[in-house]
Design a protein around this motif. Sequence first.
Motif, PDB file in Angstrom:
ATOM      1  N   TYR A   1      37.869 -52.790  39.551  1.00 50.45           N
ATOM      2  CA  TYR A   1      37.615 -54.226  39.526  1.00 50.45           C
ATOM      3  C   TYR A   1      36.678 -54.511  38.357  1.00 50.45           C
ATOM      4  O   TYR A   1      35.926 -53.633  37.904  1.00 50.45           O
ATOM      5  CB  TYR A   1      37.035 -54.705  40.860  1.00 50.45           C
TER       6      TYR A   1
ATOM      7  N   GLU B   1      39.332 -49.218  48.028  1.00 54.68           N
ATOM      8  CA  GLU B   1      40.246 -50.072  47.267  1.00 54.68           C
ATOM      9  C   GLU B   1      40.585 -51.355  48.029  1.00 54.68           C
ATOM     10  O   GLU B   1      40.712 -52.428  47.430  1.00 54.68           O
ATOM     11  CB  GLU B   1      41.549 -49.311  46.965  1.00 54.68           C
ATOM     12  N   GLU B   2      40.722 -51.246  49.342  1.00 55.18           N
ATOM     13  CA  GLU B   2      41.177 -52.396  50.120  1.00 55.18           C
ATOM     14  C   GLU B   2      40.173 -53.537  50.124  1.00 55.18           C
ATOM     15  O   GLU B   2      40.528 -54.677  50.425  1.00 55.18           O
ATOM     16  CB  GLU B   2      41.499 -51.973  51.564  1.00 55.18           C
TER      17      GLU B   2
ATOM     18  N   THR C   1      41.001 -55.876  46.503  1.00 55.09           N
ATOM     19  CA  THR C   1      42.311 -56.408  46.145  1.00 55.09           C
ATOM     20  C   THR C   1      42.218 -57.916  45.938  1.00 55.09           C
ATOM     21  O   THR C   1      41.267 -58.558  46.405  1.00 55.09           O
ATOM     22  CB  THR C   1      43.325 -56.120  47.256  1.00 55.09           C
TER      23      THR C   1
ATOM     24  N   GLN D   1      35.681 -48.308  39.474  1.00 54.59           N
ATOM     25  CA  GLN D   1      36.587 -47.891  40.546  1.00 54.59           C
ATOM     26  C   GLN D   1      35.896 -48.055  41.890  1.00 54.59           C
ATOM     27  O   GLN D   1      34.808 -47.500  42.111  1.00 54.59           O
ATOM     28  CB  GLN D   1      36.999 -46.433  40.355  1.00 54.59           C
TER      29      GLN D   1
ATOM     30  N   THR E   1      40.515 -56.004  41.541  1.00 53.80           N
ATOM     31  CA  THR E   1      41.376 -55.064  40.820  1.00 53.80           C
ATOM     32  C   THR E   1      42.719 -55.736  40.565  1.00 53.80           C
ATOM     33  O   THR E   1      43.303 -56.352  41.464  1.00 53.80           O
ATOM     34  CB  THR E   1      41.574 -53.786  41.645  1.00 53.80           C
TER      35      THR E   1
END
Length: 378
Positions: free
Chosen positions: A264, A233-234, A237, A229, A258
Amino acid sequence: MTPDETYEVIVVGVGGMGSAATYHLAKRGVDVLGIERYDVPHAHGSSHGESRLLRLPQTKGHEYVPLVKRARDRWLELEDEIGWELFVETGTVGIGPPGSDKIADATAACDRHDVSYETLSTAEIGERFPAYDLPEDYVGIYQDDGGFLASERAVTAHVRRAQAHGGTVHARERVLDWEPVGDGVRVRTDRGTYAADHLVVSSGAWAAKHLDVLSGRLTPERRVMIWVQPDREEHFTPEAFPGFTIRVPEGSYYGFPTYERPGYKFGREPETPEAIDPDDWRTEPTLQDDEFLRRLPENHLPTGNGPTMGMSSCIVTESVDGHFYVDTHPDYPQVSIAAGFSGSGFKFCSVIGEALADLATTGDTDVPIGRFRLAGRL
């Protein structure tokens, strides 16, 4: 005595390669039977774990570039036929020290086959793909036509379309042995016996157990994949984090953004491979595997060093020289072989399946498999 069930072609092993061969044969109207010892798809071989890279800059030799181009076209055709997303175009980036073999080989292969690419400095990599923290003198080879394949979905798509075209697939059926019978073959399983004009052996790590000619020429190895994780997050992508290969002091890694499951994904090419017997190996990943893999985010992906979301083991089957075996049997022309994909085969499944269908129906193919023929290699 119960007579054999009879088909034109039998395919042994319905993973990545075998599912593609079964599909191409069925689409041509061939009466084909695919036999798989596990589920379809399954997690005991080389074709699971959500995703597999598709990259045009090839490091094993320029001969792979025309093959991967054709494979990409076949995957897109299969997408159109079934209406599912199978290939996710993220671009790919290969990262390493300047002058390293893999960087040099990738650029040479692209130059030879007119594949466009960009050479990026460490600063340019960090600006474009902010997940990375790299040594100052590194370079990246970015190519925008690559990405990754949804591997289990791709196997399922080939099987579903093979069935739609009239092909037959049996899962949970183990092939015990086969023998040549005249110009054809007989295959014996734990459920029955079958006769065919032609046999395709695409059984991955079990290929040498089905083919004496490959005895001692294939080494199944255990590999582990991990999903982590990210803290941001950005940065991970598909738009911000293309499929990658990277050589850093901690080792050689490959990975993906991810996608559908949390985290990912990445894996590592070990310096000392763990050879296994595919019928008796340690499938469950360990804490040691986790710690070993996480050296990459700890040192080079600082915003991607969150908790582990999942791990999975798979099998890589290395050939003696690191190149594929795709050909007809040297003694039995009614038998075709696809084996030894050495950790880089899945992207080629769509086109190797096409070649296997050609070999089974005409004895030859215009798919560029010359580098992978058996002559002079056994």
